[in-house]
Scaffold this motif. Structure first.
Motif, mmCIF file in Angstrom:
data_model
loop_
_atom_site.group_PDB
_atom_site.id
_atom_site.type_symbol
_atom_site.label_atom_id
_atom_site.label_comp_id
_atom_site.label_asym_id
_atom_site.label_seq_id
_atom_site.Cartn_x
_atom_site.Cartn_y
_atom_site.Cartn_z
ATOM 1 N N SER A 25 0.823 -1.210 0.000
ATOM 2 C CA SER A 25 0.000 0.000 0.000
ATOM 3 C C SER A 25 0.861 1.266 0.000
ATOM 4 O O SER A 25 0.336 2.369 -0.073
ATOM 5 N N ASP A 26 2.179 1.117 0.058
ATOM 6 C CA ASP A 26 3.093 2.267 0.045
ATOM 7 C C ASP A 26 3.691 2.390 -1.361
ATOM 8 O O ASP A 26 4.457 1.521 -1.787
ATOM 9 N N PRO A 27 3.364 3.457 -2.081
ATOM 10 C CA PRO A 27 3.858 3.592 -3.461
ATOM 11 C C PRO A 27 5.378 3.533 -3.585
ATOM 12 O O PRO A 27 5.896 3.119 -4.615
ATOM 13 N N ARG A 28 6.101 3.895 -2.551
ATOM 14 C CA ARG A 28 7.563 3.875 -2.601
ATOM 15 C C ARG A 28 8.121 2.461 -2.459
ATOM 16 O O ARG A 28 9.254 2.203 -2.856
ATOM 17 N N LEU A 29 7.330 1.542 -1.902
ATOM 18 C CA LEU A 29 7.829 0.204 -1.579
ATOM 19 C C LEU A 29 7.119 -0.911 -2.334
ATOM 20 O O LEU A 29 7.595 -2.049 -2.360
ATOM 21 N N GLN A 30 5.986 -0.598 -2.948
ATOM 22 C CA GLN A 30 5.131 -1.647 -3.494
ATOM 23 C C GLN A 30 5.731 -2.425 -4.654
ATOM 24 O O GLN A 30 5.305 -3.545 -4.926
ATOM 25 N N SER A 31 6.741 -1.894 -5.317
ATOM 26 C CA SER A 31 7.311 -2.616 -6.456
ATOM 27 C C SER A 31 8.414 -3.595 -6.054
ATOM 28 O O SER A 31 8.918 -4.336 -6.903
ATOM 29 N N ILE A 32 8.790 -3.624 -4.785
ATOM 30 C CA ILE A 32 9.819 -4.575 -4.344
ATOM 31 C C ILE A 32 9.210 -5.982 -4.326
ATOM 32 O O ILE A 32 8.212 -6.212 -3.655
ATOM 33 N N PRO A 33 9.800 -6.916 -5.052
ATOM 34 C CA PRO A 33 9.289 -8.288 -5.005
ATOM 35 C C PRO A 33 9.449 -8.877 -3.602
ATOM 36 O O PRO A 33 10.472 -8.676 -2.950
ATOM 37 N N VAL A 34 8.413 -9.601 -3.171
ATOM 38 C CA VAL A 34 8.424 -10.231 -1.850
ATOM 39 C C VAL A 34 8.135 -11.720 -2.023
ATOM 40 O O VAL A 34 7.091 -12.093 -2.566
ATOM 41 N N VAL A 35 9.074 -12.542 -1.579
ATOM 42 C CA VAL A 35 8.875 -13.986 -1.566
ATOM 43 C C VAL A 35 8.614 -14.387 -0.124
ATOM 44 O O VAL A 35 9.453 -14.155 0.750
ATOM 45 N N VAL A 36 7.447 -14.945 0.116
ATOM 46 C CA VAL A 36 7.130 -15.464 1.442
ATOM 47 C C VAL A 36 7.858 -16.790 1.577
ATOM 48 O O VAL A 36 7.682 -17.699 0.763
ATOM 49 N N LEU A 37 8.734 -16.866 2.590
ATOM 50 C CA LEU A 37 9.524 -18.063 2.864
ATOM 51 C C LEU A 37 9.255 -18.420 4.316
ATOM 52 O O LEU A 37 9.766 -17.786 5.229
ATOM 53 N N THR A 38 8.397 -19.416 4.516
ATOM 54 C CA THR A 38 7.857 -19.682 5.841
ATOM 55 C C THR A 38 7.700 -21.177 6.083
ATOM 56 O O THR A 38 7.713 -21.970 5.141
ATOM 57 N N THR A 39 7.528 -21.546 7.340
ATOM 58 C CA THR A 39 7.301 -22.951 7.673
ATOM 59 C C THR A 39 5.871 -23.381 7.361
ATOM 60 O O THR A 39 5.587 -24.567 7.245
ATOM 61 N N SER A 40 4.982 -22.432 7.203
ATOM 62 C CA SER A 40 3.573 -22.756 6.964
ATOM 63 C C SER A 40 3.360 -23.327 5.563
ATOM 64 O O SER A 40 3.969 -22.872 4.594
ATOM 65 N N ASP A 41 2.479 -24.312 5.502
ATOM 66 C CA ASP A 41 1.994 -24.774 4.200
ATOM 67 C C ASP A 41 0.463 -24.743 4.191
ATOM 68 O O ASP A 41 -0.177 -25.391 3.370
ATOM 69 N N ALA A 42 -0.093 -23.950 5.117
ATOM 70 C CA ALA A 42 -1.551 -23.854 5.253
ATOM 71 C C ALA A 42 -2.143 -23.071 4.085
ATOM 72 O O ALA A 42 -1.662 -21.977 3.745
ATOM 73 N N HIS A 43 -3.165 -23.629 3.491
ATOM 74 C CA HIS A 43 -3.811 -22.990 2.346
ATOM 75 C C HIS A 43 -4.262 -21.552 2.653
ATOM 76 O O HIS A 43 -4.061 -20.672 1.803
ATOM 77 N N PRO A 44 -4.838 -21.262 3.825
ATOM 78 C CA PRO A 44 -5.214 -19.865 4.107
ATOM 79 C C PRO A 44 -4.018 -18.912 4.097
ATOM 80 O O PRO A 44 -4.153 -17.765 3.652
ATOM 81 N N ASP A 45 -2.844 -19.360 4.555
ATOM 82 C CA ASP A 45 -1.645 -18.510 4.512
ATOM 83 C C ASP A 45 -1.190 -18.281 3.075
ATOM 84 O O ASP A 45 -0.791 -17.170 2.706
ATOM 85 N N ILE A 46 -1.245 -19.321 2.272
ATOM 86 C CA ILE A 46 -0.859 -19.200 0.864
ATOM 87 C C ILE A 46 -1.793 -18.225 0.159
ATOM 88 O O ILE A 46 -1.349 -17.283 -0.516
ATOM 89 N N LEU A 47 -3.092 -18.426 0.326
ATOM 90 C CA LEU A 47 -4.079 -17.568 -0.315
ATOM 91 C C LEU A 47 -3.938 -16.124 0.149
ATOM 92 O O LEU A 47 -3.937 -15.187 -0.668
ATOM 93 N N ALA A 48 -3.798 -15.909 1.459
ATOM 94 C CA ALA A 48 -3.667 -14.550 1.991
ATOM 95 C C ALA A 48 -2.409 -13.865 1.464
ATOM 96 O O ALA A 48 -2.420 -12.671 1.147
ATOM 97 N N SER A 49 -1.321 -14.621 1.339
ATOM 98 C CA SER A 49 -0.076 -14.042 0.830
ATOM 99 C C SER A 49 -0.244 -13.541 -0.597
ATOM 100 O O SER A 49 0.170 -12.426 -0.932
ATOM 101 N N TYR A 50 -0.852 -14.349 -1.433
ATOM 102 C CA TYR A 50 -1.066 -13.919 -2.816
ATOM 103 C C TYR A 50 -2.100 -12.796 -2.909
ATOM 104 O O TYR A 50 -1.963 -11.897 -3.745
ATOM 105 N N ARG A 51 -3.094 -12.819 -2.068
ATOM 106 C CA ARG A 51 -4.070 -11.718 -2.060
ATOM 107 C C ARG A 51 -3.425 -10.399 -1.649
ATOM 108 O O ARG A 51 -3.906 -9.336 -2.023
ATOM 109 N N HIS A 52 -2.345 -10.503 -0.854
ATOM 110 C CA HIS A 52 -1.605 -9.304 -0.458
ATOM 111 C C HIS A 52 -0.436 -9.041 -1.413
ATOM 112 O O HIS A 52 0.483 -8.300 -1.099
#
Length: 181
Positions: free
Chosen positions: A121-148
């Motif tokens: 939501s910050d125009p100065r930062l929004q173009s930085i690629p973000v890879v979520v690297l986490t222990t979770s494999d829960a579908h809600p976490d995956i879906l929420a990450s892509y929705r964000h």
């Protein structure tokens, strides 16, 4: 295989897809059959690792250090610390924002999803690629990450060799293949 070298470019004639495919598999990424491709230029990435787990951070940094061109890494222990660092860099006239953020989800003070929402939501930062690297494999976490608007979601493998390989593949993709802002 027939190809022409022209300066820093490699040209493959149209219709020679199998040769181009074999060339790609031999390590030259980014070629489109029948097109022109710039030769790979080693690039030093700047990566911000946002993770509260010291052991995971050490493994990430060791895996990255093994790269042909190791990235410059910084670390933040939680989302709040990362956001403060990033906004401070963005406020500087010659700020040096990272090329990539590796983001854990479960952290104190500010978790990964909340940070992801703030970044995108910050125009100065929004173009930085973000890879979520986490222990979770829960579908809600995956879906929420892509929705964000995460660029990718990778579950940290439990096996050390697979963990290092996953981190090295992320680095290689962003250093050698992806066009970054």
């Amino acid at each position: 295989m027939v190809f022409d070298l022209v300066g820093d470019l490699v040209y493959f004639p149209v219709g020679n897809r199998s040769d181009a495919h074999r060339f790609l598999l031999s390590g030259c990424a980014g070629l489109e059959s029948g097109g022109v491709m710039a030769s790979p230029k080693p690039r030093t990435l700047r990566i911000l690792v946002v993770d509260d787990d010291d052991a995971d951070t050490v493994m990430i940094e060791e895996a990255l250090a093994a790269a042909t061109v190791p990235p410059v890494t910084q670390r933040a222990r939680d989302g709040r610390e990362a956001l403060d660092q990033l906004r401070a860099e963005a406020d500087e006239p010659q700020g040096d924002l990272p090329d990539l953020i590796l983001l854990d989800l479960n952290m104190p003070r500010m978790g990964g999803l909340q940070l992801l929402e703030e970044l995108k939501s910050d125009p100065r930062l929004q173009s930085i690629p973000v890879v979520v690297l986490t222990t979770s494999d829960a579908h809600p976490d995956i879906l929420a990450s892509y929705r964000h608007h995460a660029s990718a979601f990778v579950t940290k493998p439990l096996d050390l060799d697979r963990f290092e390989s996953a981190v090295q593949k992320i680095n290689a993709f962003f250093a050698d293949t992806a066009e970054l802002p």
